[in-house]
Design a protein around this motif. Structure first.
Motif, PDB file in Angstrom:
ATOM      1  N   UNK A  77       0.831  -1.196   0.000  1.00  0.00           N
ATOM      2  CA  UNK A  77       0.000   0.000   0.000  1.00  0.00           C
ATOM      3  C   UNK A  77       0.868   1.251   0.000  1.00  0.00           C
ATOM      4  N   UNK A  78       0.351   2.296  -0.576  1.00  0.00           N
ATOM      5  CA  UNK A  78       1.052   3.572  -0.600  1.00  0.00           C
ATOM      6  C   UNK A  78       1.114   4.167   0.803  1.00  0.00           C
ATOM      7  N   UNK A  79       2.157   4.938   1.072  1.00  0.00           N
ATOM      8  CA  UNK A  79       2.287   5.632   2.355  1.00  0.00           C
ATOM      9  C   UNK A  79       2.030   7.128   2.204  1.00  0.00           C
ATOM     10  N   UNK A  80       1.442   7.540   1.096  1.00  0.00           N
ATOM     11  CA  UNK A  80       1.257   8.958   0.809  1.00  0.00           C
ATOM     12  C   UNK A  80      -0.171   9.391   1.134  1.00  0.00           C
ATOM     13  N   UNK A  81      -0.288  10.585   1.691  1.00  0.00           N
ATOM     14  CA  UNK A  81      -1.601  11.114   2.075  1.00  0.00           C
ATOM     15  C   UNK A  81      -2.499  11.338   0.860  1.00  0.00           C
ATOM     16  N   UNK A  93      -7.170   0.535  -1.468  1.00  0.00           N
ATOM     17  CA  UNK A  93      -6.645  -0.641  -2.158  1.00  0.00           C
ATOM     18  C   UNK A  93      -6.306  -0.355  -3.612  1.00  0.00           C
ATOM     19  N   UNK A  94      -6.878   0.696  -4.165  1.00  0.00           N
ATOM     20  CA  UNK A  94      -6.565   1.059  -5.547  1.00  0.00           C
ATOM     21  C   UNK A  94      -5.096   1.451  -5.696  1.00  0.00           C
ATOM     22  N   UNK A  95      -4.488   1.929  -4.614  1.00  0.00           N
ATOM     23  CA  UNK A  95      -3.107   2.398  -4.654  1.00  0.00           C
ATOM     24  C   UNK A  95      -2.177   1.367  -4.032  1.00  0.00           C
ATOM     25  N   UNK A  96      -2.180   0.171  -4.614  1.00  0.00           N
ATOM     26  CA  UNK A  96      -1.279  -0.901  -4.200  1.00  0.00           C
ATOM     27  C   UNK A  96      -0.497  -1.367  -5.420  1.00  0.00           C
ATOM     28  N   UNK A  97       0.704  -1.831  -5.180  1.00  0.00           N
ATOM     29  CA  UNK A  97       1.523  -2.433  -6.231  1.00  0.00           C
ATOM     30  C   UNK A  97       2.095  -3.736  -5.687  1.00  0.00           C
ATOM     31  N   UNK A  98       2.360  -4.715  -6.553  1.00  0.00           N
ATOM     32  CA  UNK A  98       3.014  -5.933  -6.085  1.00  0.00           C
ATOM     33  C   UNK A  98       4.482  -5.649  -5.754  1.00  0.00           C
ATOM     34  N   UNK A 115      11.227  11.569  -0.286  1.00  0.00           N
ATOM     35  CA  UNK A 115      11.010  11.923  -1.691  1.00  0.00           C
ATOM     36  C   UNK A 115      11.394  10.762  -2.615  1.00  0.00           C
ATOM     37  N   UNK A 116      12.462  10.054  -2.277  1.00  0.00           N
ATOM     38  CA  UNK A 116      12.883   8.911  -3.093  1.00  0.00           C
ATOM     39  C   UNK A 116      11.858   7.784  -3.019  1.00  0.00           C
ATOM     40  N   UNK A 117      11.350   7.515  -1.825  1.00  0.00           N
ATOM     41  CA  UNK A 117      10.331   6.468  -1.664  1.00  0.00           C
ATOM     42  C   UNK A 117       9.064   6.810  -2.453  1.00  0.00           C
ATOM     43  N   UNK A 118       8.657   8.070  -2.405  1.00  0.00           N
ATOM     44  CA  UNK A 118       7.464   8.499  -3.151  1.00  0.00           C
ATOM     45  C   UNK A 118       7.686   8.355  -4.651  1.00  0.00           C
ATOM     46  N   UNK A 119       8.879   8.729  -5.125  1.00  0.00           N
ATOM     47  CA  UNK A 119       9.166   8.629  -6.554  1.00  0.00           C
ATOM     48  C   UNK A 119       9.173   7.176  -7.018  1.00  0.00           C
ATOM     49  N   UNK A 120       9.753   6.282  -6.222  1.00  0.00           N
ATOM     50  CA  UNK A 120       9.799   4.861  -6.579  1.00  0.00           C
ATOM     51  C   UNK A 120       8.386   4.288  -6.603  1.00  0.00           C
ATOM     52  N   UNK A 121       7.570   4.620  -5.591  1.00  0.00           N
ATOM     53  CA  UNK A 121       6.217   4.074  -5.545  1.00  0.00           C
ATOM     54  C   UNK A 121       5.372   4.608  -6.702  1.00  0.00           C
ATOM     55  N   UNK A 122       5.469   5.892  -6.983  1.00  0.00           N
ATOM     56  CA  UNK A 122       4.673   6.471  -8.076  1.00  0.00           C
ATOM     57  C   UNK A 122       5.054   5.871  -9.428  1.00  0.00           C
ATOM     58  N   UNK A 123       6.348   5.615  -9.647  1.00  0.00           N
ATOM     59  CA  UNK A 123       6.779   4.988 -10.901  1.00  0.00           C
ATOM     60  C   UNK A 123       6.251   3.561 -10.992  1.00  0.00           C
ATOM     61  N   UNK A 126       2.539   3.644 -11.779  1.00  0.00           N
ATOM     62  CA  UNK A 126       2.286   3.982 -13.181  1.00  0.00           C
ATOM     63  C   UNK A 126       2.498   2.768 -14.089  1.00  0.00           C
ATOM     64  N   UNK A 127       3.504   1.926 -13.779  1.00  0.00           N
ATOM     65  CA  UNK A 127       3.727   0.707 -14.562  1.00  0.00           C
ATOM     66  C   UNK A 127       2.664  -0.346 -14.283  1.00  0.00           C
ATOM     67  N   UNK A 128       2.173  -0.405 -13.048  1.00  0.00           N
ATOM     68  CA  UNK A 128       1.261  -1.464 -12.613  1.00  0.00           C
ATOM     69  C   UNK A 128      -0.188  -1.212 -13.030  1.00  0.00           C
ATOM     70  N   UNK A 129      -0.638   0.043 -13.061  1.00  0.00           N
ATOM     71  CA  UNK A 129      -2.055   0.324 -13.316  1.00  0.00           C
ATOM     72  C   UNK A 129      -2.571  -0.222 -14.648  1.00  0.00           C
TER      73      UNK A 129
END
Length: 145
Positions: A77-81, A93-98, A115-123, A126-129
């Motif tokens: 799960x994402x850790x972003x507000x 649950x929509x904002x989960x990645x394997x 900032x690095x963790x957010x960038x990695x999760x967002x990338x 974007x690949x997973x959706x």
């Protein structure tokens, strides 16, 4: 020796009476309460979590990219507000990645900057959706919330 102070009753409890009956204002309140926005059920959210099963790790921070499914892959799960995370509440649950166990641990507890963790999760998201949308049977890029 009994210390609680609650012994047998000397007088039975009196029965309360209904002095008021439901009024029109009470009934109005009940009807407005029925119009609340429907929250997603556990079954609807579990579709997003089930889509992560059998997938390779999308975070790829502590593990090399492979096309085979690692047995330690779980939904991260994402850790972003902005994704609904707040306090003890998980993100939607929509904002989960394997992600494999090592990458998931890095995302939640690793020493990397926020900032690095957010960038990695967002990338990774974007690949997973698009893949998740195809796997769940939705149109390309369209995810229901």
């Amino acid at each position: 020796m009994k210390r609680s102070g609650f012994g047998p009753r000397k007088k039975p409890m009196s029965r309360g009476s209904w002095k008021t009956s439901p009024t029109a204002s009470t009934l109005k309140q009940r009807s407005t309460m029925k119009r609340r926005v429907k929250k997603p059920t556990a079954a609807e959210g579990s579709n997003y979590l089930a889509a992560c099963r059998g997938e390779p790790c999308y975070l790829n921070v502590k593990c090399p990219w492979t096309d085979w499914a690692d047995p330690t892959v779980v939904d991260c799960h994402s850790n972003q507000a902005k994704h609904g995370k707040a306090g003890a509440r998980k993100a939607d649950h929509e904002f989960t990645v394997p992600g494999c166990a090592a990458c998931h641990y890095w995302l939640d507890f690793g020493p990397a900057p926020w900032a690095e963790k957010c960038a990695v999760f967002d990338a990774a998201l974007a690949r997973w959706q698009p893949r998740r949308a195809r796997k769940m049977g939705n149109a390309e890029g369209e995810c229901s919330q």
